[in-house]
Design a protein around this motif. Structure first.
Motif, PDB file in Angstrom:
ATOM      1  N   LEU A   1       0.789  -1.298  -0.070  1.00  0.00           N
ATOM      2  CA  LEU A   1       0.067   0.131   0.127  1.00  0.00           C
ATOM      3  C   LEU A   1       0.838   1.258  -0.066  1.00  0.00           C
ATOM      4  O   LEU A   1       0.545   2.401  -0.705  1.00  0.00           O
ATOM      5  CB  LEU A   1      -0.919   0.162   1.155  1.00  0.00           C
ATOM      6  N   HIS A   2       2.138   1.306   0.880  1.00  0.00           N
ATOM      7  CA  HIS A   2       2.915   2.303   0.732  1.00  0.00           C
ATOM      8  C   HIS A   2       3.457   2.953  -0.582  1.00  0.00           C
ATOM      9  O   HIS A   2       3.362   3.870  -0.947  1.00  0.00           O
ATOM     10  CB  HIS A   2       4.139   1.974   1.533  1.00  0.00           C
ATOM     11  N   ASP A   3       3.645   1.993  -1.416  1.00  0.00           N
ATOM     12  CA  ASP A   3       4.158   2.037  -2.855  1.00  0.00           C
ATOM     13  C   ASP A   3       3.222   2.862  -3.742  1.00  0.00           C
ATOM     14  O   ASP A   3       3.236   3.566  -4.366  1.00  0.00           O
ATOM     15  CB  ASP A   3       4.833   0.995  -3.547  1.00  0.00           C
TER      16      ASP A   3
ATOM     17  N   LEU B   1      -6.042   6.316   3.071  1.00  0.00           N
ATOM     18  CA  LEU B   1      -5.338   6.558   4.414  1.00  0.00           C
ATOM     19  C   LEU B   1      -6.029   6.478   5.582  1.00  0.00           C
ATOM     20  O   LEU B   1      -5.294   5.947   6.709  1.00  0.00           O
ATOM     21  CB  LEU B   1      -4.511   7.984   3.956  1.00  0.00           C
ATOM     22  N   THR B   2      -7.090   7.086   5.619  1.00  0.00           N
ATOM     23  CA  THR B   2      -7.837   7.087   6.941  1.00  0.00           C
ATOM     24  C   THR B   2      -8.574   5.486   7.135  1.00  0.00           C
ATOM     25  O   THR B   2      -8.238   5.303   8.326  1.00  0.00           O
ATOM     26  CB  THR B   2      -9.277   7.822   6.653  1.00  0.00           C
ATOM     27  N   ALA B   3      -8.562   4.856   6.034  1.00  0.00           N
ATOM     28  CA  ALA B   3      -8.981   3.446   6.388  1.00  0.00           C
ATOM     29  C   ALA B   3      -7.943   2.585   6.745  1.00  0.00           C
ATOM     30  O   ALA B   3      -8.061   1.857   7.895  1.00  0.00           O
ATOM     31  CB  ALA B   3      -9.427   2.825   4.926  1.00  0.00           C
TER      32      ALA B   3
ATOM     33  N   ASP C   1      -6.793   0.092  10.479  1.00  0.00           N
ATOM     34  CA  ASP C   1      -6.212  -1.104  10.005  1.00  0.00           C
ATOM     35  C   ASP C   1      -7.166  -1.779   9.090  1.00  0.00           C
ATOM     36  O   ASP C   1      -7.488  -2.832   8.941  1.00  0.00           O
ATOM     37  CB  ASP C   1      -6.252  -2.001  11.112  1.00  0.00           C
ATOM     38  N   GLU C   2      -8.100  -1.013   8.371  1.00  0.00           N
ATOM     39  CA  GLU C   2      -9.156  -1.605   7.393  1.00  0.00           C
ATOM     40  C   GLU C   2      -8.011  -1.524   6.030  1.00  0.00           C
ATOM     41  O   GLU C   2      -8.467  -0.791   5.147  1.00  0.00           O
ATOM     42  CB  GLU C   2     -10.267  -0.615   7.265  1.00  0.00           C
ATOM     43  N   PHE C   3      -7.337  -2.375   5.953  1.00  0.00           N
ATOM     44  CA  PHE C   3      -6.312  -2.593   4.840  1.00  0.00           C
ATOM     45  C   PHE C   3      -6.975  -2.980   3.582  1.00  0.00           C
ATOM     46  O   PHE C   3      -6.815  -2.460   2.512  1.00  0.00           O
ATOM     47  CB  PHE C   3      -5.259  -3.296   5.016  1.00  0.00           C
ATOM     48  N   GLY C   4      -7.857  -3.834   3.712  1.00  0.00           N
ATOM     49  CA  GLY C   4      -8.647  -4.209   2.624  1.00  0.00           C
ATOM     50  C   GLY C   4      -9.563  -3.300   1.764  1.00  0.00           C
ATOM     51  O   GLY C   4      -9.409  -3.082   0.518  1.00  0.00           O
TER      52      GLY C   4
END
Length: 273
Positions: free
Chosen positions: A17-19, A47-49, A53-56
């Motif tokens: 996600l960072h990239d 970014l808010t999600a 920890d809502e990475f999906g």
């Protein structure tokens, strides 16, 4: 979203996600275009999600941002605007070239006239000449400062320098400063460099460059041997010399610069294919 807020949020993301977020950074800044604004909104929501920890959900929002960005890229990305700024241009046939951007920078001095230049694999290029002033350092430091100014000139051709960009520099001392700044030593400057604010009220060029590269560990600064017929290095060298000569001579620099870049990039892409 302020730059410092963006960077803090970026640090919380896992690598994939960072990239993806870093590649979309330009859309987070205020835009007049509705499609670009929508892409930026999707990045901010991602970014808010991720913060919760809502990475999906963050990944799905980035899918949306990437679709919006790809659909509208050619209309609004800043590099098309930069082609109309003084001293900057672009060979459009390489604008959509795939792969990470690779660029080269260089500087040239003779007497009291100096020039800097850059060229990138995506067709962007720039050249700028100037006379030395009373505030400029002398001797080796004068050339070193110009080499670093050329890097700043390149990076500011983009609203945000592309993720994973490689910058080829033929000055070992300049390369050492760039690596030092990336490591956080942003107060280290070439001998004799004037740190007083400029007339415009802006920070000195190298101070801004140091702060920029300190926040971008993904940028790669690499040494390239000068005058070894490396296409990008030779093109940057030619632009720097052209800019320096233009300080004291009158000629159509735009047409010559564009032709020079077009020829060297044609060779570069042929070798890279």
């Amino acid at each position: 979203m302020r730059p410092d807020e963006f960077l803090r949020a970026l640090e919380l993301l896992p690598a994939p996600l960072h990239d993806r977020v870093l590649a979309l950074r330009t859309y987070v800044k205020p835009r007049h275009c509705e499609s670009c604004t929508a892409a930026g909104d999707a990045v901010r929501l991602a970014l808010t999600a991720a913060r919760y920890d809502e990475f999906g959900e963050a990944a799905r929002l980035l899918d949306t941002a990437e679709r919006l960005a790809a659909r509208h890229d050619l209309a609004c990305r800043p590099h098309h605007e930069s082609a109309h700024q003084p001293g900057r241009g672009q060979v459009r046939r390489w604008a959509a070239a795939s792969g990470p951007v690779i660029a080269a920078t260089d500087a040239s001095w003779k007497g009291r006239a100096g020039g800097i230049g850059y060229v990138a694999s995506d067709g962007r290029y720039g050249l700028r000449g100037r006379r030395s002033g009373r505030g400029d350092p002398t001797g080796c430091s004068r050339v070193l400062v110009s080499e670093l100014r050329a890097v700043e000139f390149l990076l500011t051709a983009y609203d945000t320098p592309p993720a994973g960009m490689t910058v080829l520099v033929d000055s070992v001392p300049a390369l050492a400063f760039l690596h030092r700044w990336q490591g956080g030593e942003t107060e280290s400057m070439p001998a004799g460099y004037d740190l007083r604010p400029r007339r415009s009220g802006m920070k000195p060029t190298l101070v801004r460059l140091a702060e920029l590269v300190a926040g971008r560990p993904d940028l790669m600064f690499t040494h390239v041997k000068a005058h070894a017929y490396h296409c990008l290095n030779e093109a940057a060298d030619g632009l720097a010399h052209m800019a320096r000569r233009r300080v004291e001579e009158r000629f159509d620099v735009r047409e010559r610069a564009h032709g020079l870049v077009e020829a060297f990039l044609r060779d570069w892409h042929a070798l890279a294919a």
